[in-house]
Design an enzyme around this catalytic site. Structure first.
Site, PDB file in Angstrom:
ATOM      1  N   SER A   9       0.775  -0.887  -0.241  1.00  0.00           N
ATOM      2  CA  SER A   9       0.019   0.104  -0.173  1.00  0.00           C
ATOM      3  C   SER A   9       1.118   1.000  -0.020  1.00  0.00           C
ATOM      4  O   SER A   9       2.397   1.727  -1.277  1.00  0.00           O
ATOM      5  CB  SER A   9      -0.588   0.063   1.626  1.00  0.00           C
ATOM      6  OG  SER A   9      -1.878   1.038   1.070  1.00  0.00           O
ATOM      7  N   ASP A  32      -1.211   1.490  -4.289  1.00  0.00           N
ATOM      8  CA  ASP A  32      -1.978  -0.060  -4.539  1.00  0.00           C
ATOM      9  C   ASP A  32      -2.950   0.842  -5.099  1.00  0.00           C
ATOM     10  O   ASP A  32      -4.316  -0.008  -5.982  1.00  0.00           O
ATOM     11  CB  ASP A  32      -2.238  -1.335  -3.630  1.00  0.00           C
ATOM     12  CG  ASP A  32      -2.920  -0.777  -2.705  1.00  0.00           C
ATOM     13  OD1 ASP A  32      -3.252   0.450  -2.206  1.00  0.00           O
ATOM     14  OD2 ASP A  32      -4.037  -0.871  -2.203  1.00  0.00           O
TER      15      ASP A  32
END
Length: 453
Positions: free
Chosen positions: A102, A245
């Site tokens: 992330s 992401d």
């Protein structure tokens, strides 16, 4: 499950530095455990990854582990996390895997698991995976039963078409949009979706690169200075930014100012109305605006999986965290930064300048502070907070203990004390209807914690 079984999953999947917390061996075992959990032979699993340098290697390893246990693997390649959730749902797969860390820096990677309905794995499911990994209770198949691997990368087009359609964005009203993809997983599809929706798109950091050379993938003020300046200089209508992401979206208004995260969440919540789900650390401005339109707010522990569960349980129209992680249950239960971007552009089309929409929402003085607390003291500290923190105040209206302790006061002010899940801190978040009340809450909270730590 006994305490002797190591905990692998945090608040958003498995995450850590490559070759320290996240190793090839761990990825292989998680894949084998997932295969066992979903039933092994004949089951289908979707795999996607972000742009990190270790992503392809971990993808290969997890695909091998799944095939070794008889599962077929559907490879998406480099895609945003929401594409994995949506593909898992639409392809009739039994599970999905997103290989990503992330917003963490380049040396990190991670693994997040998805259910057949596009909903992230719940804590109890993650514990089952941990148990299988710990016990090495894998079920491998013979040479003549191994699974197959299929390339489903063309599905990306289907995903882009679907988010454009459901966003109802008006292609006849082109806006100038600057999108900063952080060289992450949204680098290809986010600009493409906006262009195919008829927008005039300028990109920043839209070359996929796992070293994140343009900026760190965390979409915060320090990392988005280039985006903020660009929007203002070229006279864009809006700027959008994603994390590594692309399950998150943060917006910059036409003046080049980074949007207040809570206010941005509130703007989108107003578009849906009804019951909206958010987390314990979200601003009361959301409650105020939703109450005006007869809506309802439900709060959960921090983490998108908790928001998703509550949306499902309560039939909510929308949900999200102030971090820019928004869930759109009319589409898929996976947080989707690309759809969020399209929908906030639609808000500008429909309601005018983003800055004016943000200014129309009430704002209150806030603090977000952290107090150093050794990890081994967090539990005892929080026990004391739950037992007696409320006794420090007189005007208490509501107490929530679903994630730390959140106390709401009769005038709408509130304070939350919760332990950090990743660092040796206890966090204080507070919002006051007046600066005077906020100062009082802050002083009481700090003094209370200082006696415990």
């Amino acid at each position: 499950m006994t305490a002797s079984i190591p905990k692998l999953f945090g608040t958003s999947g498995i995450r850590g530095e490559y070759q320290k917390e996240v190793t090839p061996e761990l990825a292989l075992d998680v894949a084998r455990a997932l295969a066992k959990y979903i039933g092994g032979k004949g089951k289908k699993v979707v795999i996607g990854r972000d742009t990190r340098t270790t992503g392809k290697l971990l993808e290969n390893i997890m695909s091998a582990g799944l095939q070794e246990c008889g599962c077929d693997v559907l490879i998406l390649g480099m895609v945003p996390t929401p594409t994995v959730g949506y593909a898992t749902l639409k392809k009739g797969a039994d599970a999905g895997i997103m290989i990503t860390a992330s917003h963490n820096p380049s040396k990190y990677n991670g693994i997040k698991l998805w259910n057949a309905d596009g909903l992230a794995y719940k804590q109890e499911q993650e514990r089952e995976i941990e148990k299988i990994v710990h016990e090495k209770a894998f079920e491998k198949v013979g040479w003549d039963e191994i699974g197959k691997e299929y390339d489903i990368s063309p599905f990306k087009d289907e995903y882009v078409d679907a988010i454009i359609e459901i966003s109802k964005i008006d292609s006849s009203k082109p806006l100038k949009v600057v999108v900063d993809c952080a060289s992450g997983a949204g680098s290809e599809l986010s600009p493409e979706a906006l262009r195919r929706a008829g927008m005039d798109v300028i990109t920043l950091n839209a070359q996929p690169d796992g070293f994140f050379p343009g900026r760190n993938p965390e979409p915060n003020s320090a990392n988005l200075q280039e985006l903020m300046k660009t929007v203002k200089v070229i006279g864009a209508d809006i700027g959008l930014a994603h994390d590594g992401d692309a399950d998150r979206m943060i917006a910059v208004d036409e003046k080049g100012n980074l949007s207040d995260f809570d206010k941005l969440l509130t703007i989108m919540a107003k578009e849906f109305g009804g019951t909206v789900v958010t987390t314990v650390d979200a601003s009361a401005c959301l409650d105020t605006e939703m109450k005006k339109m007869g809506g309802n707010i439900l709060r959960t522990p921090v983490g998108d999986v908790h928001v998703a569960e509550s949306i499902n349980e309560n039939g909510a129209t929308f949900g999200g965290e102030p971090s820019g992680t928004w869930l759109h249950p009319d589409f898929c239960m996976c947080p989707d930064g690309l759809l969020s971007g399209l929908r906030i552009v639609k808000c500008v089309q429909d309601h005018g300048k983003l800055s004016e929409q943000l200014e129309a929402i009430e704002s209150y003085p806030t603090i977000r502070e952290k107090v150093t607390c050794p990890n081994d003291k967090k539990e005892s500290v929080m026990e004391c907070v739950e037992a007696s923190f409320v006794d420090e105040f007189e005007d208490v209206d509501e107490i929530l203990t679903i994630d730390g302790v959140r106390i709401s006061f009769t005038d709408g002010s509130w304070v939350l004390i919760r332990p950090s899940g990743t660092e040796p801190y206890v966090r204080i978040t507070a919002e006051g209807k007046t600066q005077e009340h906020l100062d009082k809450i802050e002083n009481i909270s700090k003094n209370f914690l200082s006696k415990l730590i």
